[in-house]
Design an enzyme around this catalytic site. Structure first.
Site, PDB file in Angstrom:
ATOM      1  N   CYS A  83       0.621  -1.157   0.465  1.00 50.64           N
ATOM      2  CA  CYS A  83       0.010   0.289   0.184  1.00 50.64           C
ATOM      3  C   CYS A  83       1.000   1.199   0.012  1.00 50.64           C
ATOM      4  CB  CYS A  83      -0.712  -0.317   1.084  1.00 50.64           C
ATOM      5  SG  CYS A  83      -1.576  -1.823   1.753  1.00 50.64           S
ATOM      6  N   HIS A 337      -9.122   2.892  -1.317  1.00 51.09           N
ATOM      7  CA  HIS A 337      -7.672   2.445  -1.163  1.00 51.09           C
ATOM      8  C   HIS A 337      -7.348   1.789  -2.489  1.00 51.09           C
ATOM      9  CE1 HIS A 337      -4.397   1.382   0.224  1.00 51.09           C
ATOM     10  NE2 HIS A 337      -4.486   0.672   0.882  1.00 51.09           N
TER      11      HIS A 337
END
Ligand SMILES: [Zn+2]
Lengths: 389, 146
Positions: A83, A337
């Site tokens: 991420c 996300h």
């Protein structure tokens, strides 16, 4: 070492399922960044392509993306730290520029979560942790952050109501962000009502409303050396500090469960490099993949003492008008996300804020901004500090 | 165990946990210890460094000379989470609880035994580890109240 500036920023809309290929998705952000910076592809000396691996059908995505963006024959390569992939890309781009190897580098982050079926996604989720010693028990990303939430609650008396306040703040700004995937209001009552979808259990104590949504999206940042940055269309936003850190994947190798050691270590390095401290930050983007992650970030970055994070949200100190505005673009919780694109999107928000171009989300005259981007469950951490003259 | 992988290697480790993701490791005697009712870690014979989960190599002194030790006594519950959703292969299993115990010199990650309800759990609760036999000749371990 040469100074490095961000001279162009772009981001696609973050959506549930992008109706195109990964190269087309990457182009959405690239076009916006190039128009923002007023550049043509020939001006880009190298590109760094960032995503979390195994969500892409295409092996080695840098090749097809550089081709589609018109960035041949310049060098390109792929980088991943889950991420936090695109801020790792920023760190590498900055090093290439500071060392004199390149003058202008494009950092392209993308993720097409919808590229694979939900069954394939479930399978990958099972391999998200240490596959030898943790995954055989059936672990999932939310459950790890949930363990941090539980430990934080036990140590400091943080409550589910405090976590709900973070989601509520996120929704206030998600509604203002035209590129966010989730744009509806969320109220404290929803998270308190067991019959509401937002209060549904995911991994105790975290609820649906405590978790960000998957999304497809892309981001693009153009970084340049000082002499090139001065000639650009937009005021350069300087990269003042970059800090990175790692921690053990397996929780057995960790000592801290009320914060992320990678965030503390990366922040320490970034503050030192920039010569500033937490009190100097005017606006911040933190990695709120879960509500507890934002609360821990307040403390890990020094905006509050350990255990003091809940006071910041209770007092609305992290709202746009507060002492330290955090995630006033909706954060991951509302924007969504798209793993590899997230860090680039955070940097874009800070750049727009520092230029005074953040529109309805604009904080009053910020000079120094911070980005906190975490890979895995506190496995990789990058903290960037940006400033304007 | 006479199991061999495609490459002719000992892949006993494939039997570990509800779903196995990897079968080849130099600490596959972990499975032999589970068979005998022990959850085991390793200790470096040269510098004394303790490893759980077990390691074949010592990152403190670079030795490969390891001795097995059994995880015994009480650990303290560091944290836990009860999952309402599971990844592929675990969907039939939910809800279940994962947790971390601190034994002082090392920590152990695993599942909380199904017989222990979430209401009984609290940070700091003394717990111990117990070997579990799972369907399909699989082996695991779970935490119970001490
Ligand atoms: Zn040793």
């Amino acid at each position: 070492m040469r100074r490095v500036a961000v001279i162009g920023v772009g981001q696609s809309e973050f959506v549930r399922a992008y109706p195109g290929s990964i190269r087309e998705l990457a182009f959405e952000a690239f076009r916006e960044a190039m128009e923002d910076g007023g550049l043509k592809p020939a001006a880009i000396d190298a590109s760094i392509v960032c995503s979390a691996p195994e969500y892409d059908r295409q092996r080695s995505p840098a090749g097809v993306i550089a081709e589609y963006l018109g960035l041949n024959p310049q060098p390109t390569f792929y980088v991943e730290t889950l991420c936090s992939s695109s801020t790792t890309g920023v760190r590498l781009a900055a090093a290439l520029i500071a060392s004199g190897q390149h003058d202008v580098v494009a950092v392209i982050g993308f993720q097409k979560m919808s590229e694979i079926s939900s069954a394939e996604s479930q399978e990958r989720m099972g391999r998200g942790a240490d596959i030898q010693w943790e995954s055989p028990f059936g672990t999932m990303m939310p459950a790890y952050y949930a363990m941090y939430a539980r430990a934080h609650m036990a140590a400091y008396g943080t409550t589910l109501e405090d976590l709900a306040l973070i989601r509520v703040k996120s929704s206030v700004y998600g509604r203002l962000n035209e590129k966010a995937v989730y744009r509806k209001e969320v109220t404290p009552a929803q998270l308190a009502d067991p019959k509401d979808r937002m209060a549904g259990p995911v991994a105790s104590p975290l609820r649906v409303g405590d978790c960000c949504a998957n999304a497809d999206g892309s981001s693009c940042l153009l970084l340049a050396a000082e002499d090139r940055a001065r000639d650009c269309r937009k005021k350069p936003v300087w990269l003042l500090g970059v800090g990175s850190a790692s921690a053990s994947v397996n929780l057995t190798g960790r000592d801290l469960f009320t914060g992320l050691s990678v965030a503390r270590e990366a922040a320490r390095r970034a503050y030192r490099m920039a010569g500033v401290g937490p009190d100097d930050i005017d606006v911040a983007e933190v990695h709120d993949c879960f509500t507890i992650a934002e609360l821990m970030a307040y403390e890990d970055l020094g905006f509050a003492e350990p255990g003091g994070g809940r006071e910041l949200i209770r007092n609305r100190a992290t709202y746009r008008e507060g002492k330290i505005p955090v995630n006033v673009d909706g954060g991951l919780l509302s924007k969504g996300h798209p793993i590899g694109a997230t860090g680039g999107s955070q940097v874009r928000t800070i750049v727009l804020q520092l230029r005074g171009e953040a529109g309805a989300m604009q904080v009053k005259e910020p000079r120094i901004g911070l980005v906190h981007n975490i890979g895995g469950v506190g496995l990789y951490g990058n903290v960037l500090i940006l400033g304007i003259e | 165990m006479g199991q061999k992988s495609e490459a002719g290697l000992d892949d006993r480790f494939r039997r570990f946990g509800t779903v196995g993701f990897t079968g080849i490791t130099r600490v596959n005697d972990f499975i032999a210890h589970l068979e005998e009712g022990r959850v085991a870690g390793t200790r470096c014979r040269d510098c004394g460094q303790v490893f759980f989960p077990p390691c074949a190599d010592c990152r403190s002194c670079f030795s490969r000379r390891m001795a097995w030790f059994a995880v015994e006594g009480e650990g303290r519950l560091v944290s836990w989470s009860r999952l309402a959703f599971g990844p592929a292969g675990f969907q039939e299993d939910v809800p279940y609880t994962i947790a971390l115990l601190d034994f002082g010199g090392y920590k152990v990650f695993g599942r909380v035994d199904r017989a222990v309800s979430e209401e009984e759990l609290a940070v700091g609760l003394p717990m111990k580890v117990r070997v579990e036999r799972l369907p399909g000749d699989r082996l695991s371990y779970a935490f119970v109240k001490a």
